[in-house]
Design a protein around this motif. Structure first.
Motif, PDB file in Angstrom:
ATOM      1  N   GLY A   1       0.817  -1.214   0.000  1.00 55.94           N
ATOM      2  CA  GLY A   1       0.000   0.000   0.000  1.00 55.94           C
ATOM      3  C   GLY A   1       0.849   1.261   0.000  1.00 55.94           C
ATOM      4  N   THR A   2       1.923   1.262   0.784  1.00 56.37           N
ATOM      5  CA  THR A   2       2.810   2.424   0.831  1.00 56.37           C
ATOM      6  C   THR A   2       3.493   2.649  -0.513  1.00 56.37           C
ATOM      7  N   ALA A   3       3.969   1.553  -1.110  1.00 61.31           N
ATOM      8  CA  ALA A   3       4.628   1.670  -2.410  1.00 61.31           C
ATOM      9  C   ALA A   3       3.666   2.189  -3.472  1.00 61.31           C
ATOM     10  N   LEU A   4       2.433   1.689  -3.462  1.00 62.86           N
ATOM     11  CA  LEU A   4       1.439   2.129  -4.433  1.00 62.86           C
ATOM     12  C   LEU A   4       1.074   3.591  -4.212  1.00 62.86           C
ATOM     13  N   TRP A   5       0.917   3.992  -2.949  1.00 61.80           N
ATOM     14  CA  TRP A   5       0.579   5.378  -2.618  1.00 61.80           C
ATOM     15  C   TRP A   5       1.652   6.325  -3.145  1.00 61.80           C
ATOM     16  N   ASN A   6       2.910   6.013  -2.861  1.00 58.00           N
ATOM     17  CA  ASN A   6       4.011   6.874  -3.295  1.00 58.00           C
ATOM     18  C   ASN A   6       4.111   6.930  -4.814  1.00 58.00           C
ATOM     19  N   HIS A   7       3.946   5.773  -5.459  1.00 55.25           N
ATOM     20  CA  HIS A   7       4.023   5.730  -6.922  1.00 55.25           C
ATOM     21  C   HIS A   7       2.885   6.523  -7.553  1.00 55.25           C
ATOM     22  N   THR A   8       1.684   6.399  -6.979  1.00 57.58           N
ATOM     23  CA  THR A   8       0.522   7.100  -7.533  1.00 57.58           C
ATOM     24  C   THR A   8       0.694   8.605  -7.444  1.00 57.58           C
ATOM     25  N   LEU A   9       1.185   9.098  -6.322  1.00 55.55           N
ATOM     26  CA  LEU A   9       1.378  10.544  -6.161  1.00 55.55           C
ATOM     27  C   LEU A   9       2.485  11.056  -7.082  1.00 55.55           C
ATOM     28  N   LYS A  10       3.560  10.308  -7.169  1.00 56.81           N
ATOM     29  CA  LYS A  10       4.711  10.751  -7.949  1.00 56.81           C
ATOM     30  C   LYS A  10       4.442  10.688  -9.445  1.00 56.81           C
TER      31      LYS A  10
END
Length: 305
Positions: free
Chosen positions: A92-101
């Motif tokens: 979830g953290t990896a997806l969150w960061n990737h989505t924002l970036k």
């Protein structure tokens, strides 16, 4: 003239997919894919290692202790529940960061090349409002320049993707979506629709041609010299389902056509997005009625013939 002819000819587009990125957006997606794959190995590898060990130990005649009254073990419970919880949190953290970036709507630099994309059956129409030219099933982009694609559909919902440059984005009638990308390598890359839309779905692909800035300027000059133009009547002729065997280049197109196509499905949306305003008093163009009718009956076998 020879330059635009050469660029217009359909070359053998590279069959390589997202595993060979040709731009920073696709490279970021490949990196994210690698992160997800590595995290999932935390579950997959122990499972494949433990399974044969358990079968060997607890087979008939094995060394495993038979405990018919066994009920609970704190260590095993923490292992069973703790690893999945930690894994879900990491994913979830990896997806969150990737989505924002890598938000597809986030501009990637100043002065992007704007291309308006209209998904049709079974082809893509590309409008270059700044250059005043249009193409059918050929997307020509300059290397190392930010590109903003504004997408809509003249028919059913479709999914636009150029795997080596960026991920998929939906194109929907009466709405505008957006995709920002940069190409850092020249060449021909395959783009296509990945949302089923009828009998010709399997053939709906196009060539994305990335060239140097100088070659792009030459291509625009040559494209403007093409005699064919695109107006409301020409767009109406593109609405029936058909497969394009060779790309088409239009030396000009009606200003505001992209907004007019959106307005033909949702009049209130025409001025509600960051697009090029339709000329005052145009209202719904001549293509509006055929577009609305096409939405309902284009995907029957009879309409495809």
């Amino acid at each position: 003239m020879a330059g635009v002819t050469a660029l217009a000819m359909p070359c053998a587009a590279s069959a390589a997919g997202f595993l060979e990125p040709a731009g920073p957006v696709a490279a970021a997606q490949l990196s994210h894919f690698g992160t997800i794959s590595a995290l999932m190995l935390i579950v997959i590898v122990p499972m494949f290692v433990a399974l044969p060990l358990v079968l060997l130990r607890y087979r008939r005649g094995g060394k495993g202790t038979y405990r018919p009254d066994w009920e609970f073990n704190w260590g095993l419970e923490l292992l069973i529940w703790g690893i999945p919880v930690a894994l879900v949190a990491a994913l979830g953290t990896a997806l969150w960061n990737h989505t924002l970036k890598n938000d597809p709507y986030r501009p990637l630099g100043p002065a992007p090349l704007v291309v308006e994309v209209i998904a049709l059956d079974w082809k893509f129409l590309f409008l270059y409002p700044e250059q005043g030219v249009a193409t059918l099933d050929l997307l020509v982009l300059p290397k190392d320049r930010p590109v903003t694609l504004k997408l809509t559909s003249g028919t059913v919902m479709q999914s636009f993707i150029v795997p080596r440059l960026a991920g998929q984005i939906y194109a929907m009638a009466g709405m505008q979506t957006q995709l920002n990308l940069i190409a850092d390598a020249t060449g021909d890359f395959t783009g296509r629709n990945t949302q089923y839309n009828g009998l010709g779905f399997a053939t709906q692909s196009f060539t994305t041609r990335v060239v140097s800035a100088e070659d792009f300027a030459s291509w625009v000059t040559g494209a403007k010299a093409q005699p064919a133009g695109l107006d409301a009547a020409g767009y109406k002729a593109l609405l029936p389902p058909s497969v394009v065997n060779e790309p088409v280049i239009y030396g000009r197109f009606t200003p505001g056509l992209f907004d007019q196509i959106i307005a033909s499905f949702a009049p209130g949306m025409a001025g509600g997005h960051q697009g090029h305003e339709a000329p005052a008093g145009t209202g719904t163009p001549a293509a509006a009625a055929p577009a609305a009718a096409h939405q309902h009956d284009a995907h029957t076998p009879e309409a495809a013939q």
